[in-house]
Design a protein around this motif. Sequence first.
Motif, PDB file in Angstrom:
ATOM      1  N   LEU A  97       1.015  -1.290  -0.347  1.00  0.00           N
ATOM      2  CA  LEU A  97      -0.221  -0.107   0.084  1.00  0.00           C
ATOM      3  C   LEU A  97       0.908   0.885   0.071  1.00  0.00           C
ATOM      4  O   LEU A  97       0.294   1.653  -0.491  1.00  0.00           O
ATOM      5  CB  LEU A  97      -0.850  -0.037   1.398  1.00  0.00           C
ATOM      6  CG  LEU A  97      -1.757  -0.962   0.988  1.00  0.00           C
ATOM      7  CD1 LEU A  97      -2.985  -0.717   2.893  1.00  0.00           C
ATOM      8  CD2 LEU A  97      -3.235  -0.074   0.455  1.00  0.00           C
ATOM      9  N   LEU A  98       1.773   0.616   1.022  1.00  0.00           N
ATOM     10  CA  LEU A  98       2.616   2.731   0.648  1.00  0.00           C
ATOM     11  C   LEU A  98       3.532   2.799  -0.410  1.00  0.00           C
ATOM     12  O   LEU A  98       3.114   3.642  -0.754  1.00  0.00           O
ATOM     13  CB  LEU A  98       4.105   2.384   1.929  1.00  0.00           C
ATOM     14  CG  LEU A  98       4.508   3.008   2.009  1.00  0.00           C
ATOM     15  CD1 LEU A  98       3.716   4.783   2.316  1.00  0.00           C
ATOM     16  CD2 LEU A  98       5.323   2.977   3.463  1.00  0.00           C
ATOM     17  N   ASP A 100       2.949   1.860  -2.988  1.00  0.00           N
ATOM     18  CA  ASP A 100       1.633   2.140  -4.362  1.00  0.00           C
ATOM     19  C   ASP A 100       1.308   3.621  -3.745  1.00  0.00           C
ATOM     20  O   ASP A 100       1.259   4.760  -4.905  1.00  0.00           O
ATOM     21  CB  ASP A 100       0.577   1.551  -4.302  1.00  0.00           C
ATOM     22  CG  ASP A 100       0.645  -0.128  -5.326  1.00  0.00           C
ATOM     23  OD1 ASP A 100       1.692  -0.022  -6.067  1.00  0.00           O
ATOM     24  OD2 ASP A 100      -0.336  -0.592  -5.137  1.00  0.00           O
ATOM     25  N   PHE A 101       1.661   3.823  -2.805  1.00  0.00           N
ATOM     26  CA  PHE A 101       0.740   5.646  -2.846  1.00  0.00           C
ATOM     27  C   PHE A 101       2.270   6.754  -2.945  1.00  0.00           C
ATOM     28  O   PHE A 101       2.104   7.260  -3.638  1.00  0.00           O
ATOM     29  CB  PHE A 101       0.674   5.731  -0.812  1.00  0.00           C
ATOM     30  CG  PHE A 101       0.300   6.647  -0.522  1.00  0.00           C
ATOM     31  CD1 PHE A 101      -0.890   6.904  -0.266  1.00  0.00           C
ATOM     32  CD2 PHE A 101       1.141   7.822  -0.016  1.00  0.00           C
ATOM     33  CE1 PHE A 101      -1.524   8.270   0.078  1.00  0.00           C
ATOM     34  CE2 PHE A 101       0.866   9.232   0.708  1.00  0.00           C
ATOM     35  CZ  PHE A 101      -0.238   9.265   0.475  1.00  0.00           C
ATOM     36  N   ARG A 104       1.576   6.964  -6.389  1.00  0.00           N
ATOM     37  CA  ARG A 104       0.233   8.128  -6.124  1.00  0.00           C
ATOM     38  C   ARG A 104       1.017   9.754  -6.102  1.00  0.00           C
ATOM     39  O   ARG A 104       1.053  10.929  -7.254  1.00  0.00           O
ATOM     40  CB  ARG A 104      -1.021   7.634  -6.146  1.00  0.00           C
ATOM     41  CG  ARG A 104      -1.322   6.409  -6.398  1.00  0.00           C
ATOM     42  CD  ARG A 104      -2.856   6.808  -6.212  1.00  0.00           C
ATOM     43  NE  ARG A 104      -2.867   6.082  -4.286  1.00  0.00           N
ATOM     44  CZ  ARG A 104      -2.568   5.271  -4.351  1.00  0.00           C
ATOM     45  NH1 ARG A 104      -2.426   4.095  -4.505  1.00  0.00           N
ATOM     46  NH2 ARG A 104      -2.773   4.546  -2.687  1.00  0.00           N
ATOM     47  N   LEU A 190      -4.764   9.942  -4.059  1.00  0.00           N
ATOM     48  CA  LEU A 190      -3.503   9.950  -3.122  1.00  0.00           C
ATOM     49  C   LEU A 190      -4.460   8.442  -2.380  1.00  0.00           C
ATOM     50  O   LEU A 190      -3.510   7.059  -1.988  1.00  0.00           O
ATOM     51  CB  LEU A 190      -3.056  10.758  -1.371  1.00  0.00           C
ATOM     52  CG  LEU A 190      -2.421  11.310  -2.939  1.00  0.00           C
ATOM     53  CD1 LEU A 190      -1.943  12.728  -1.494  1.00  0.00           C
ATOM     54  CD2 LEU A 190      -1.663  11.645  -3.107  1.00  0.00           C
ATOM     55  N   LYS A 191      -5.326   8.156  -1.715  1.00  0.00           N
ATOM     56  CA  LYS A 191      -6.202   7.199  -1.071  1.00  0.00           C
ATOM     57  C   LYS A 191      -6.351   5.841  -2.409  1.00  0.00           C
ATOM     58  O   LYS A 191      -6.300   5.032  -1.621  1.00  0.00           O
ATOM     59  CB  LYS A 191      -7.289   7.259   0.036  1.00  0.00           C
ATOM     60  CG  LYS A 191      -6.504   8.766   1.084  1.00  0.00           C
ATOM     61  CD  LYS A 191      -8.253   9.139   2.010  1.00  0.00           C
ATOM     62  CE  LYS A 191      -8.086   7.255   2.582  1.00  0.00           C
ATOM     63  NZ  LYS A 191      -9.151   6.787   4.025  1.00  0.00           N
ATOM     64  N   ASN A 192      -7.048   6.375  -2.824  1.00  0.00           N
ATOM     65  CA  ASN A 192      -7.800   5.099  -3.968  1.00  0.00           C
ATOM     66  C   ASN A 192      -8.335   4.421  -4.134  1.00  0.00           C
ATOM     67  O   ASN A 192      -8.510   3.310  -4.053  1.00  0.00           O
ATOM     68  CB  ASN A 192      -6.073   4.873  -4.708  1.00  0.00           C
ATOM     69  CG  ASN A 192      -6.527   4.458  -6.112  1.00  0.00           C
ATOM     70  OD1 ASN A 192      -6.999   4.903  -7.211  1.00  0.00           O
ATOM     71  ND2 ASN A 192      -5.567   2.209  -6.075  1.00  0.00           N
ATOM     72  N   SER A 194      -8.468   2.830  -0.946  1.00  0.00           N
ATOM     73  CA  SER A 194      -8.344   2.360   0.131  1.00  0.00           C
ATOM     74  C   SER A 194      -9.300   2.740   1.178  1.00  0.00           C
ATOM     75  O   SER A 194      -8.430   3.679   2.130  1.00  0.00           O
ATOM     76  CB  SER A 194      -6.526   1.963   0.662  1.00  0.00           C
ATOM     77  OG  SER A 194      -6.116   1.808   1.197  1.00  0.00           O
ATOM     78  N   ILE A 197      -5.785   2.867   4.516  1.00  0.00           N
ATOM     79  CA  ILE A 197      -4.424   3.922   4.639  1.00  0.00           C
ATOM     80  C   ILE A 197      -5.406   4.945   5.321  1.00  0.00           C
ATOM     81  O   ILE A 197      -6.936   5.725   5.164  1.00  0.00           O
ATOM     82  CB  ILE A 197      -4.632   4.535   3.747  1.00  0.00           C
ATOM     83  CG1 ILE A 197      -3.447   3.570   2.208  1.00  0.00           C
ATOM     84  CG2 ILE A 197      -4.194   5.666   3.481  1.00  0.00           C
ATOM     85  CD1 ILE A 197      -3.188   3.700   1.103  1.00  0.00           C
ATOM     86  N   LEU A 199      -4.775   8.870   6.352  1.00  0.00           N
ATOM     87  CA  LEU A 199      -4.048   9.823   5.615  1.00  0.00           C
ATOM     88  C   LEU A 199      -4.525  11.030   6.582  1.00  0.00           C
ATOM     89  O   LEU A 199      -5.390  10.837   7.292  1.00  0.00           O
ATOM     90  CB  LEU A 199      -5.092  10.028   3.937  1.00  0.00           C
ATOM     91  CG  LEU A 199      -4.645  11.443   3.534  1.00  0.00           C
ATOM     92  CD1 LEU A 199      -3.264  10.792   3.091  1.00  0.00           C
ATOM     93  CD2 LEU A 199      -4.836  11.035   2.226  1.00  0.00           C
TER      94      LEU A 199
END
Length: 221
Positions: A97-98, A100-101, A104, A190-192, A194, A197, A199
């Motif tokens: 996840l991180l 991919d974050f 982005r 940014l969260k896409n 998810s 996550i 934020l």
Amino acid sequence: MRIAKDDQVAGYPAIKIRNYLRPITDIYIGAMGSVENVEDELGISNSDARALVKQLLAEGYIEIAHMNGLFKLTAKGKRFSLATARKPIKKKTADNLLSDFIKRVEHANSQGTFAYTIEKVIVFGSYLDDEVNRINDLDIAVDLVHKGNSVEDRLRIDQERIISAIKNKRIFSSSLEQLTWPYIEVVRHLKNGSRSISLHTTDDRIFAMPQTRSRTIYVRT
């Protein structure tokens, strides 16, 4: 922080109270709550709403923020609003996840279409504990800076993003969402989608607590 489905807060299901409090902590709206808002959102009487607000104040979840009775979340309320009832995720999942974050983030900064640039990304919380194999959420703090150098520039850039969204058939749920859309769209990017996550901004009170471990993992160059 995790909550169980049968947990209660101030005599109400914990998940129901969490769901009400969560938008108040939203990093792009910064809304405040009120007795009337509690009454409408929870579908309870005015007297019950007043009693609930009084109890939430007594238990330290909220604090009065304005003379007209508007309230905001305390650090305790913020932590609770971010609580999850989902199963923890594996560290490996959080790693992905991180990764991919950050991709982005780099895409958003290189694309240049958003109203904000991401200057810094910081990861904090249980993710940094090497002895933990599973975490409830991946806590990330971002430093978002508007591209406009003046009030006029910011208004112009914001209006361009709003007009672009409308042209792309975006339907805003409220005038507030439309007004804050330039911030909302970069956060959503940014969260896409998810739910794992969590934020925050780099000036978030939880992130700024002295005992919070953190690590900077991205700085815009």
